[in-house]
Design an enzyme around this catalytic site. Structure first.
Site, PDB file in Angstrom:
ATOM      1  N   PHE A  12       0.818  -1.227   0.000  1.00  0.00           N
ATOM      2  CA  PHE A  12       0.000   0.000   0.000  1.00  0.00           C
ATOM      3  C   PHE A  12       0.853   1.279   0.000  1.00  0.00           C
ATOM      4  CE2 PHE A  12      -2.210   2.763   3.372  1.00  0.00           C
ATOM      5  CZ  PHE A  12      -2.808   3.583   2.433  1.00  0.00           C
ATOM      6  N   ILE A  13       1.627   1.492   1.065  1.00  0.00           N
ATOM      7  CA  ILE A  13       2.348   2.775   1.161  1.00  0.00           C
ATOM      8  C   ILE A  13       3.512   2.800   0.175  1.00  0.00           C
ATOM      9  CG2 ILE A  13       3.537   4.385   2.706  1.00  0.00           C
ATOM     10  CD1 ILE A  13       2.078   3.061   5.045  1.00  0.00           C
ATOM     11  N   LEU A  36       6.046 -10.164  -2.721  1.00  0.00           N
ATOM     12  CA  LEU A  36       4.663 -10.376  -3.174  1.00  0.00           C
ATOM     13  C   LEU A  36       3.922 -11.360  -2.276  1.00  0.00           C
ATOM     14  CD1 LEU A  36       5.021 -10.341  -7.087  1.00  0.00           C
ATOM     15  CD2 LEU A  36       4.485  -8.459  -5.526  1.00  0.00           C
ATOM     16  N   THR A 135       6.063   2.672  12.879  1.00  0.00           N
ATOM     17  CA  THR A 135       4.670   2.926  13.227  1.00  0.00           C
ATOM     18  C   THR A 135       4.527   3.581  14.602  1.00  0.00           C
ATOM     19  OG1 THR A 135       2.617   1.745  13.765  1.00  0.00           O
ATOM     20  CG2 THR A 135       4.631   0.514  14.047  1.00  0.00           C
ATOM     21  N   TYR A 161       2.661  -7.600  16.320  1.00  0.00           N
ATOM     22  CA  TYR A 161       3.077  -6.701  15.231  1.00  0.00           C
ATOM     23  C   TYR A 161       3.900  -5.542  15.773  1.00  0.00           C
ATOM     24  CZ  TYR A 161       2.766  -2.678  12.081  1.00  0.00           C
ATOM     25  OH  TYR A 161       3.072  -1.566  11.334  1.00  0.00           O
ATOM     26  N   ASN A 190      -1.926   5.718  11.456  1.00  0.00           N
ATOM     27  CA  ASN A 190      -2.718   4.955  10.466  1.00  0.00           C
ATOM     28  C   ASN A 190      -2.840   5.693   9.136  1.00  0.00           C
ATOM     29  OD1 ASN A 190      -3.628   3.851  13.117  1.00  0.00           O
ATOM     30  ND2 ASN A 190      -4.927   2.614  11.779  1.00  0.00           N
ATOM     31  N   TYR A 354     -13.477 -13.268  10.690  1.00  0.00           N
ATOM     32  CA  TYR A 354     -14.802 -12.750  11.051  1.00  0.00           C
ATOM     33  C   TYR A 354     -15.818 -13.812  11.446  1.00  0.00           C
ATOM     34  CZ  TYR A 354     -12.890  -8.364   9.583  1.00  0.00           C
ATOM     35  OH  TYR A 354     -12.087  -7.262   9.500  1.00  0.00           O
TER      36      TYR A 354
HETATM   37  P1  NAD Z   1       1.471  -3.679   3.229  1.00  0.00           P
HETATM   38  O1  NAD Z   1       1.168  -4.885   4.064  1.00  0.00           O
HETATM   39  O2  NAD Z   1       0.423  -3.111   2.365  1.00  0.00           O
HETATM   40  O3  NAD Z   1       2.724  -3.985   2.273  1.00  0.00           O
HETATM   41  C1  NAD Z   1       3.848  -4.679   2.724  1.00  0.00           C
HETATM   42  C2  NAD Z   1       4.679  -5.045   1.493  1.00  0.00           C
HETATM   43  O4  NAD Z   1       5.864  -5.723   1.939  1.00  0.00           O
HETATM   44  C3  NAD Z   1       3.956  -6.006   0.533  1.00  0.00           C
HETATM   45  O5  NAD Z   1       4.127  -5.582  -0.799  1.00  0.00           O
HETATM   46  C4  NAD Z   1       4.638  -7.344   0.776  1.00  0.00           C
HETATM   47  O6  NAD Z   1       4.624  -8.194  -0.349  1.00  0.00           O
HETATM   48  C5  NAD Z   1       6.054  -6.898   1.147  1.00  0.00           C
HETATM   49  N1  NAD Z   1       6.752  -7.879   1.967  1.00  0.00           N
HETATM   50  C6  NAD Z   1       6.282  -8.514   3.068  1.00  0.00           C
HETATM   51  N2  NAD Z   1       7.223  -9.365   3.538  1.00  0.00           N
HETATM   52  C7  NAD Z   1       8.309  -9.251   2.719  1.00  0.00           C
HETATM   53  C8  NAD Z   1       9.596  -9.847   2.701  1.00  0.00           C
HETATM   54  N3  NAD Z   1       9.945 -10.761   3.616  1.00  0.00           N
HETATM   55  N4  NAD Z   1      10.470  -9.494   1.733  1.00  0.00           N
HETATM   56  C9  NAD Z   1      10.106  -8.560   0.787  1.00  0.00           C
HETATM   57  N5  NAD Z   1       8.902  -7.972   0.759  1.00  0.00           N
HETATM   58  C10 NAD Z   1       8.011  -8.305   1.713  1.00  0.00           C
HETATM   59  O7  NAD Z   1       2.048  -2.608   4.242  1.00  0.00           O
HETATM   60  P2  NAD Z   1       1.862  -1.026   4.253  1.00  0.00           P
HETATM   61  O8  NAD Z   1       0.586  -0.701   4.916  1.00  0.00           O
HETATM   62  O9  NAD Z   1       2.166  -0.498   2.914  1.00  0.00           O
HETATM   63  O10 NAD Z   1       3.040  -0.622   5.269  1.00  0.00           O
HETATM   64  C11 NAD Z   1       4.351  -0.378   4.789  1.00  0.00           C
HETATM   65  C12 NAD Z   1       5.257  -0.092   5.966  1.00  0.00           C
HETATM   66  O11 NAD Z   1       4.756   1.023   6.684  1.00  0.00           O
HETATM   67  C13 NAD Z   1       5.339  -1.235   6.982  1.00  0.00           C
HETATM   68  O12 NAD Z   1       6.663  -1.305   7.453  1.00  0.00           O
HETATM   69  C14 NAD Z   1       4.398  -0.808   8.095  1.00  0.00           C
HETATM   70  O13 NAD Z   1       4.804  -1.353   9.328  1.00  0.00           O
HETATM   71  C15 NAD Z   1       4.557   0.689   8.052  1.00  0.00           C
HETATM   72  N6  NAD Z   1       3.407   1.477   8.496  1.00  0.00           N
HETATM   73  C16 NAD Z   1       2.157   1.249   7.978  1.00  0.00           C
HETATM   74  C17 NAD Z   1       1.100   2.057   8.366  1.00  0.00           C
HETATM   75  C18 NAD Z   1      -0.298   1.856   7.814  1.00  0.00           C
HETATM   76  O14 NAD Z   1      -1.234   2.491   8.309  1.00  0.00           O
HETATM   77  N7  NAD Z   1      -0.490   1.035   6.786  1.00  0.00           N
HETATM   78  C19 NAD Z   1       1.301   3.076   9.299  1.00  0.00           C
HETATM   79  C20 NAD Z   1       2.598   3.275   9.826  1.00  0.00           C
HETATM   80  C21 NAD Z   1       3.636   2.474   9.406  1.00  0.00           C
HETATM   81  O1  DAU Z   2      -1.185   2.886  13.716  1.00  0.00           O
HETATM   82  C1  DAU Z   2      -0.444   2.514  12.598  1.00  0.00           C
HETATM   83  C2  DAU Z   2      -0.854   1.132  12.165  1.00  0.00           C
HETATM   84  O2  DAU Z   2      -2.140   1.259  11.563  1.00  0.00           O
HETATM   85  C3  DAU Z   2       0.130   0.488  11.195  1.00  0.00           C
HETATM   86  O3  DAU Z   2       1.360   0.323  11.831  1.00  0.00           O
HETATM   87  C4  DAU Z   2      -0.409  -0.867  10.721  1.00  0.00           C
HETATM   88  O4  DAU Z   2       0.457  -1.416   9.748  1.00  0.00           O
HETATM   89  C5  DAU Z   2      -1.785  -0.642  10.107  1.00  0.00           C
HETATM   90  O5  DAU Z   2      -2.344  -1.893   9.747  1.00  0.00           O
HETATM   91  C6  DAU Z   2      -2.706   0.065  11.101  1.00  0.00           C
HETATM   92  O6  DAU Z   2      -3.002  -0.800  12.212  1.00  0.00           O
HETATM   93  P1  DAU Z   2      -4.462  -0.861  12.831  1.00  0.00           P
HETATM   94  O7  DAU Z   2      -4.612  -2.107  13.607  1.00  0.00           O
HETATM   95  O8  DAU Z   2      -4.791   0.408  13.537  1.00  0.00           O
HETATM   96  O9  DAU Z   2      -5.321  -0.884  11.462  1.00  0.00           O
HETATM   97  P2  DAU Z   2      -6.680  -1.603  11.074  1.00  0.00           P
HETATM   98  O10 DAU Z   2      -7.140  -0.983   9.810  1.00  0.00           O
HETATM   99  O11 DAU Z   2      -6.549  -3.093  11.112  1.00  0.00           O
HETATM  100  O12 DAU Z   2      -7.662  -1.176  12.254  1.00  0.00           O
HETATM  101  C7  DAU Z   2      -7.962   0.192  12.506  1.00  0.00           C
HETATM  102  C8  DAU Z   2      -8.883   0.224  13.708  1.00  0.00           C
HETATM  103  O13 DAU Z   2     -10.145  -0.363  13.331  1.00  0.00           O
HETATM  104  C9  DAU Z   2      -8.389  -0.609  14.883  1.00  0.00           C
HETATM  105  O14 DAU Z   2      -8.775   0.030  16.097  1.00  0.00           O
HETATM  106  C10 DAU Z   2      -9.133  -1.929  14.749  1.00  0.00           C
HETATM  107  C11 DAU Z   2     -10.459  -1.504  14.136  1.00  0.00           C
HETATM  108  N1  DAU Z   2     -11.102  -2.499  13.246  1.00  0.00           N
HETATM  109  C12 DAU Z   2     -10.351  -3.062  12.260  1.00  0.00           C
HETATM  110  C13 DAU Z   2     -10.910  -3.982  11.404  1.00  0.00           C
HETATM  111  C14 DAU Z   2     -10.081  -4.637  10.310  1.00  0.00           C
HETATM  112  C15 DAU Z   2     -12.446  -2.786  13.396  1.00  0.00           C
HETATM  113  O15 DAU Z   2     -13.123  -2.258  14.284  1.00  0.00           O
HETATM  114  N2  DAU Z   2     -12.997  -3.695  12.532  1.00  0.00           N
HETATM  115  C16 DAU Z   2     -12.286  -4.322  11.573  1.00  0.00           C
HETATM  116  O16 DAU Z   2     -12.863  -5.179  10.840  1.00  0.00           O
END
Ligand code: NAD
Ligand code: DAU
Length: 362
Positions: A12-13, A36, A135, A161, A190, A354
């Site tokens: 995603f990011i 992937l 994070t 995590y 997030n 779920y």
């Molecule tokens: P994501 O799960 O969407 O993507 C993770 C990517 O890493 C995927 O493309 C996956 O194929 C790749 N990957 C996983 N394991 C691997 C490995 N062993 N070798 C090579 N590639 C691998 O994650 P995201 O939401 O894009 O998050 C990216 C980064 O940002 C992560 O480090 C996450 O902890 C951090 N982060 C995410 C959020 C959020 O809200 N999504 C917020 C703060 C920090």
């Molecule tokens: O805070 C940063 C983090 O945000 C990142 O480091 C993680 O990679 C990212 O996945 C995200 O973690 P969260 O656990 O906060 O994200 P998620 O979207 O899973 O959940 C957001 C909030 O919503 C959390 O309080 C759990 C709640 N939730 C989530 C799901 C999937 C629900 O209530 N129902 C759901 O079905």
């Protein structure tokens, strides 16, 4: 020409960042190393297949020989490490996978990046950066009236995590202090926006609401997150890469504090407006309270004074404007959404996460 090695760029990011940086600069070359996993989707970057500035390597950060080859063959100026297992709920069912990727994977990448960096000439050595994407969850959970996390808040991770990300952060920090390796850590809240895998809250709620499925809210729905539009995160990362100080960490966040229930209601109201003829209006009728996440953190909040004061970064999108763009993106990109929702890994996850929640609730 600057060459950036990106890990996890098909997620995603990472994919948003690659689009962002290539649209901002013509003199950047990207190598994207991604295993992937279920979360990595090459379709996120399909428009770059013929772009000479972009190269994809399908591989795992735990493959030592592969890392060695990449650092031997490619003149790398910066590494941006996104690759991770990123979903808290999955870390509760499979914690070891999170240790393998987020701890050992980070350790392997650091080892090879540092070996490469130590061979560079003095000028390249001093401009090299290793940007580690982390994070807010490493800081633990806040009560409603507690002040937001700063860069000096002690780490107190609560989920497997968060603990695995904290361990990765500590390794990165140790490389700066021990070897002078020019690493920087960013801790972000997030994210939401296009290309987010639809098992995270916002894309899950949008896709379920559009097709009239229940909108699962864990527990009482009063948990608070700080939401940041992904393009604002990309701008922050670019700023830190260019101006950040090695050895420092920077908090990044959107400076908003909705409860999960409020954010789901905002999505429902926006969908009512965008799809007035839908048979599921009002979409809020689909809200379904389900069994809570074990160990569910109550509140996160980020103090972003440091990045704002020292590097001049601030988010552009409000929660409302970012959510409208995001919902529009999911409505306009039905092929992407349907192909992701149709994958076996996604269907299996919905069953695993779920069905037992609903059964235990009844
Ligand atoms: P994501 O799960 O969407 O993507 C993770 C990517 O890493 C995927 O493309 C996956 O194929 C790749 N990957 C996983 N394991 C691997 C490995 N062993 N070798 C090579 N590639 C691998 O994650 P995201 O939401 O894009 O998050 C990216 C980064 O940002 C992560 O480090 C996450 O902890 C951090 N982060 C995410 C959020 C959020 O809200 N999504 C917020 C703060 C920090
Ligand atoms: O805070 C940063 C983090 O945000 C990142 O480091 C993680 O990679 C990212 O996945 C995200 O973690 P969260 O656990 O906060 O994200 P998620 O979207 O899973 O959940 C957001 C909030 O919503 C959390 O309080 C759990 C709640 N939730 C989530 C799901 C999937 C629900 O209530 N129902 C759901 O079905």
């Amino acid at each position: 020409m600057k060459h950036i090695l990106i890990t996890g760029g098909a997620g995603f990011i990472g994919s948003n960042f690659i689009h962002y940086i290539l649209s901002k600069s013509t003199d950047i070359h990207i190598t994207n190393l991604d295993a992937l996993t279920y979360a990595g989707n090459p379709e996120n970057l399909s428009n770059l297949e013929l772009d000479p500035r972009y190269k994809f390597i399908h591989g795992n950060i735990n493959k030592l020989q592969l890392l060695e080859d990449i650092f031997q063959e490619t003149p790398i100026d910066h590494v941006i490490h996104f690759a991770a297992e990123s979903h808290v709920d999955r870390s509760i069912t499979d914690p070891l996978l999170f240790i393998q990727t987020n701890v050992l994977g980070t350790a392997n990448l650091l080892l090879h990046a540092k070996r490469y960096w130590s061979r560079l000439d003095p000028q390249s050595k001093s401009s090299f950066r290793f940007l580690h994407i982390s994070t807010d969850e490493v800081f633990g959970s806040l009560e409603v009236d507690e002040p937001a996390f700063t860069e000096t808040t002690p780490y107190a991770p609560n989920s497997p995590y968060a603990a695995s990300k904290a361990a990765g952060d500590h390794l990165v920090r140790s490389y700066f202090h021990t070897y002078g390796f020019p690493a920087i850590i960013t801790n972000c809240s997030n994210n939401y926006g296009g290309y987010q895998y639809p098992e995270k809250l916002i894309p899950l709620v949008i896709s379920n609401a559009v097709s009239g499925k229940p909108l699962p809210i864990y527990g009482d729905g009063k948990q608070i997150r700080d939401w940041l539009y992904v393009h604002d995160h990309c701008k922050a990362l670019h700023t830190v890469l260019e101006q950040g100080t090695p050895g420092e960490s920077y908090n990044i966040g959107g400076d908003n504090q909705p409860t999960n229930l409020e954010i789901v209601q905002m999505i429902c109201n926006t969908l009512d407006e965008f799809l007035p003829k839908s048979e599921f209006v009002p979409h809020a009728n689909l809200i379904d309270f389900v069994k809570d996440r074990p160990g569910h953190d109550r509140r996160y909040a980020m103090n972003t004074t440091k990045i704002s004061r020292e590097l001049g970064w601030q988010p552009v999108e409000s929660l409302e404007s970012g959510l409208r763009k995001t919902i529009r993106w999911y409505l306009d990109n039905k092929d992407w959404v349907n192909s992701t929702l149709g994958k076996e890994a996604h269907r299996n996850w919905l069953t695993q996460n779920y069905e037992s929640r609903e059964e235990e609730d009844k």
